[in-house]
Each structure stands twice: as C-alpha cells, then as structure tokens.
Write an enzyme that holds these catalytic residues in place. Structure first.
Site, PDB file in Angstrom:
ATOM      1  N   ARG A   1       0.830  -1.208   0.000  1.00 22.20           N
ATOM      2  CA  ARG A   1       0.000   0.000   0.000  1.00 22.20           C
ATOM      3  C   ARG A   1       0.861   1.254   0.000  1.00 22.20           C
ATOM      4  O   ARG A   1       0.489   2.265  -0.605  1.00 22.20           O
ATOM      5  CB  ARG A   1      -0.942  -0.031   1.207  1.00 22.20           C
ATOM      6  CG  ARG A   1      -2.080  -1.001   1.006  1.00 22.20           C
ATOM      7  CD  ARG A   1      -2.823  -1.343   2.271  1.00 22.20           C
ATOM      8  NE  ARG A   1      -3.901  -2.286   1.966  1.00 22.20           N
ATOM      9  CZ  ARG A   1      -4.543  -3.018   2.864  1.00 22.20           C
ATOM     10  NH1 ARG A   1      -4.221  -2.919   4.149  1.00 22.20           N
ATOM     11  NH2 ARG A   1      -5.500  -3.847   2.488  1.00 22.20           N
TER      12      ARG A   1
ATOM     13  N   PHE B   1      -6.840  -0.730  -6.392  1.00 23.00           N
ATOM     14  CA  PHE B   1      -6.014  -1.899  -6.084  1.00 23.00           C
ATOM     15  C   PHE B   1      -5.217  -1.745  -4.791  1.00 23.00           C
ATOM     16  O   PHE B   1      -5.160  -0.699  -4.203  1.00 23.00           O
ATOM     17  CB  PHE B   1      -5.130  -2.343  -7.253  1.00 23.00           C
ATOM     18  CG  PHE B   1      -4.234  -1.306  -7.876  1.00 23.00           C
ATOM     19  CD1 PHE B   1      -3.839  -0.179  -7.215  1.00 23.00           C
ATOM     20  CD2 PHE B   1      -3.758  -1.508  -9.169  1.00 23.00           C
ATOM     21  CE1 PHE B   1      -2.982   0.742  -7.792  1.00 23.00           C
ATOM     22  CE2 PHE B   1      -2.902  -0.592  -9.766  1.00 23.00           C
ATOM     23  CZ  PHE B   1      -2.524   0.519  -9.074  1.00 23.00           C
ATOM     24  N   GLU B   2      -4.660  -2.888  -4.340  1.00 20.69           N
ATOM     25  CA  GLU B   2      -4.021  -3.028  -3.018  1.00 20.69           C
ATOM     26  C   GLU B   2      -5.012  -2.708  -1.897  1.00 20.69           C
ATOM     27  O   GLU B   2      -4.644  -2.171  -0.854  1.00 20.69           O
ATOM     28  CB  GLU B   2      -2.766  -2.132  -2.892  1.00 20.69           C
ATOM     29  CG  GLU B   2      -1.746  -2.291  -3.991  1.00 20.69           C
ATOM     30  CD  GLU B   2      -1.030  -3.630  -3.971  1.00 20.69           C
ATOM     31  OE1 GLU B   2      -1.576  -4.593  -3.406  1.00 20.69           O
ATOM     32  OE2 GLU B   2       0.064  -3.719  -4.533  1.00 20.69           O
ATOM     33  N   GLY B   3      -6.269  -3.039  -2.111  1.00 21.05           N
ATOM     34  CA  GLY B   3      -7.332  -2.736  -1.157  1.00 21.05           C
ATOM     35  C   GLY B   3      -8.009  -1.434  -1.533  1.00 21.05           C
ATOM     36  O   GLY B   3      -7.365  -0.384  -1.572  1.00 21.05           O
TER      37      GLY B   3
END
Length: 379
Positions: free
Chosen positions: A243, A362-364
């Site tokens: 992140r 993306f990445e949460g």
C-alpha cells in the site's frame, strides 16, 4: 519540476539523482508511445534491474540495495512521475519478493532472491480472484497435497504483469477455514498454467493485467513459503508495504499532473494575462500543490515508522487513502486547468486522470482502507 527532498544520506540523494536520470532518459521518452499503442516495453525492467532499482528495500546480504523504505518509495515516486504503469509494476515486483525475503527458508532465499532482487526475474502478485477481491479469506483456488508437492487448480484475477512475469507470489487454499490459505512461489511458465487475454483497462495500458487459470499444475514442496495455513498472515503483512508503494505511485502521478498544469498555466493567456495570475486558477493550483505535498508527507511518515520497526499498518492505510484520493482530485483538476484541451489525448493530463482511478482500487479499495483505519481506532 524537480521536487526538493529531505533524504537521510548522501547515498540516498545520489540514488534519487540516478533514478531521475534513468527515468527522464528511458521512461519519459517512451511512455506516450507505449501507452497509446498498448505495447509492453521490452527490456525496460531488465534495465531497471541492472541499475539496482528493483531490489532496493531488501538487505544487501540477500542481494538487495539495503535502502530504507523511505528512500525506496521516493524512487518509486520518481518513476511514477514519468510513467505510472512502470512504477506500479516495480511496486508489485517488490511486493512479490516479500514472501520469499520474509518467510522463505535460508535455502529458498539463497536459491531465488539474488535473481529476483537483481531484476533478472520479474514478479507478479496473485492473490485476488474473480469472486474474492477485497475478501481474501474467500479464496477458492486450491492447492491439493500430493506426493512431492501440490496440485494447483482454480482461477486468479487482476494480476499485474500477468503472462509476462517470471514468478508469482501465489495464494491458494490448502484446507478449509480461515487458516486454510497458503503461499507459494510459482514459476511463470508452469505446465497447466495459462493466462487470459489482457484486460481492456482505462489506463496503465503498457503493462498487462490478466486472469490466470491453474489446471492441476504441479508445484514442488519447496515452493511453499512459510507454513501451510500461513498465507493470509503473509498476504496482509505484504500488503501493508504494498500500500505504501501504491501511495508513492499515486503521489508521483499527482506531481506529474501538477507540473503539467503549472507549465500550461504559465503559458496560456486570457484577458491580457497568464491564467496562473487569475486568482481562481491560482488557488486551484495551490490546492493541487497542497494535496501532492500532503500525500508525500503521509507515505514518508508511514515509511519512517516501518524503518524504525514501529507498527505502521494504520499509517500505511492512511497513506494509501490520502495519496490516491489526492491523485484523483489533482489529475481531475489538471484537466480542468487545460480546459477543452485537457479532454483531448493531445495532452498527458487526460491519461493521468484515467490512470489515477485505479490507484483508489487496487491493493485494497479506499473503502477497505477506511475499514482498516476505523478498526485500528476501535482498538
């Protein structure tokens, strides 16, 4: 515009200067062509690996660059300011190396890490599935234990560098329940592994994103990283670092949009003066600059906590949330500064705006980041 940076050592300052030289020469000059044609920049990641830019945050004894995360992220930001797709792929590569570096045995690290950290092997991260994006615990891809290894069956989705990467950090289910997910280092050319055609994305066109289909592919026992059932622990600890990589990418993208907008506002004239001298537009640019500086500050703060060995999970989510929301706003405002021209493909700000959107996903997703932050507060 060259961003003035507070760096911890002269070595770090020299590294940033080297990165800028490479990024200006090799990335900025090629980005427009490849993004428009949606073609992969063959040889570019080998070049970045040869320059030592693909293993920076890992220890030198493992073959890495031995740089603090604070410095590594600022390298990623410099790359993203020239070419977001390449910077994202570099961040994903670093993320894919994490399970081996942190959870691999000494033999596994010795066997694979030197080539991975030198960029001779480029990695992808294979966690998401068509029905399991943010809900990693719902993975269905299975790893069935057989003599000498595992048989992998199932589908994975949203893989950056899919079909091109030399290896994947693969997460698959070895048992039922929340502790039933394990992590594997999967070769990119395994028998029984095929990839779907690249997704037709809004942006980041030069680096493919694909699905992967595992049809009983065999992975040897020594491809298991960590213990069986440790997969989610590995995935979540890796994602905290990942992140921060996306926060740095978003900041670089926002900086590029700000630079383009300021340069245009200094040249374009209306009502007898440059548009930057009109208060309405000048204030808009000031807010854009404040957003970029705030984004940079949040990811650097989180990285310094990581480097100091302090908890940083909440700060990583804050950085990802703040930086990617800022990138979306700054790139949108950059299009506004250009007026009608900003809506055309003649100027890069149109591409920057499209590229910024995925940073919030993306990445949460940023909704997941808010969930992570609120849960930390509740504790």
């Amino acid at each position: 515009m060259t961003v003035d940076r507070l760096l911890p050592t002269q070595e770090a300052a020299d590294l940033i200067e080297l990165t800028r030289e490479i990024a200006d020469r090799e990335l900025a000059s090629r980005a427009d062509e490849h993004e428009r044609a949606e073609t992969y920049p063959e040889g570019l990641f080998t070049l970045l690996g040869d320059a030592g830019l693909l293993g920076l945050p890992y220890p030198e004894e493992l073959g890495g660059g031995g740089q603090p995360y604070e410095v590594y992220l600022q390298v990623i930001e410099e790359l993203a300011a020239r070419w977001a797709a390449v910077a994202v792929a570099c961040s994903v590569h670093t993320l894919a190396c994490f399970p081996v570096a942190e959870y691999g045995t000494a033999r596994q690290r010795e066997r694979w890490l030197p080539d991975m950290l030198a960029g001779r092997l480029v990695g992808g991260y294979s966690l998401s599935e068509p029905q399991a994006g943010s809900d990693a615990g719902a993975l269905r891809c299975k790893a069935e234990k057989v003599e000498g290894g595992y048989r992998i069956s199932g589908n994975k989705a949203w893989i950056t560098h899919g079909g091109i990467a030399d290896f994947y950090a693969l997460f698959a289910r070895t048992a039922e329940g929340g502790r039933g997910i394990s992590c594997f280092l999967a070769p990119g050319a395994a028998d029984g592994l095929t990839f779907g055609r690249p997704e037709e994305k809004m942006g980041l066109h030069a680096v493919p994103t694909t699905t992967a289909h595992w049809e009983g592919a065999f992975l040897e026992d020594d491809r298991l990283l960590g213990a069986e059932g440790q997969g989610l622990q590995i995935a979540f600890s890796a994602l905290d670092s990942g992140r921060l990589g996306i926060a740095a990418c978003a900041t670089g993208l926002a900086q590029a949009a700000l630079d383009e907008a300021v340069a245009y506002a200094k040249e374009r004239e209306t009502f007898g003066k440059k548009i930057i001298d009109h208060q309405g537009l000048g204030f808009l640019l000031a807010d854009m600059a404040a957003g970029v500086d705030a984004a940079r500050a949040t990811y650097v703060d989180a990285a310094r906590r990581r480097d100091a060995g302090l908890p940083y999970s909440r700060q990583a989510s804050v950085a990802k949330l703040v930086a990617t929301d800022a990138a979306m706003k700054v790139t949108t405002d950059a299009v506004q500064v250009f007026g009608g021209y900003g809506y055309t493909r003649e100027f890069r700000v149109e591409r920057y705006m499209r590229e910024a959107k995925i940073m919030q996903i993306f990445e949460g997703t940023n909704q997941i980041q808010r969930l992570v932050i609120s849960r930390h507060l509740a504790r």
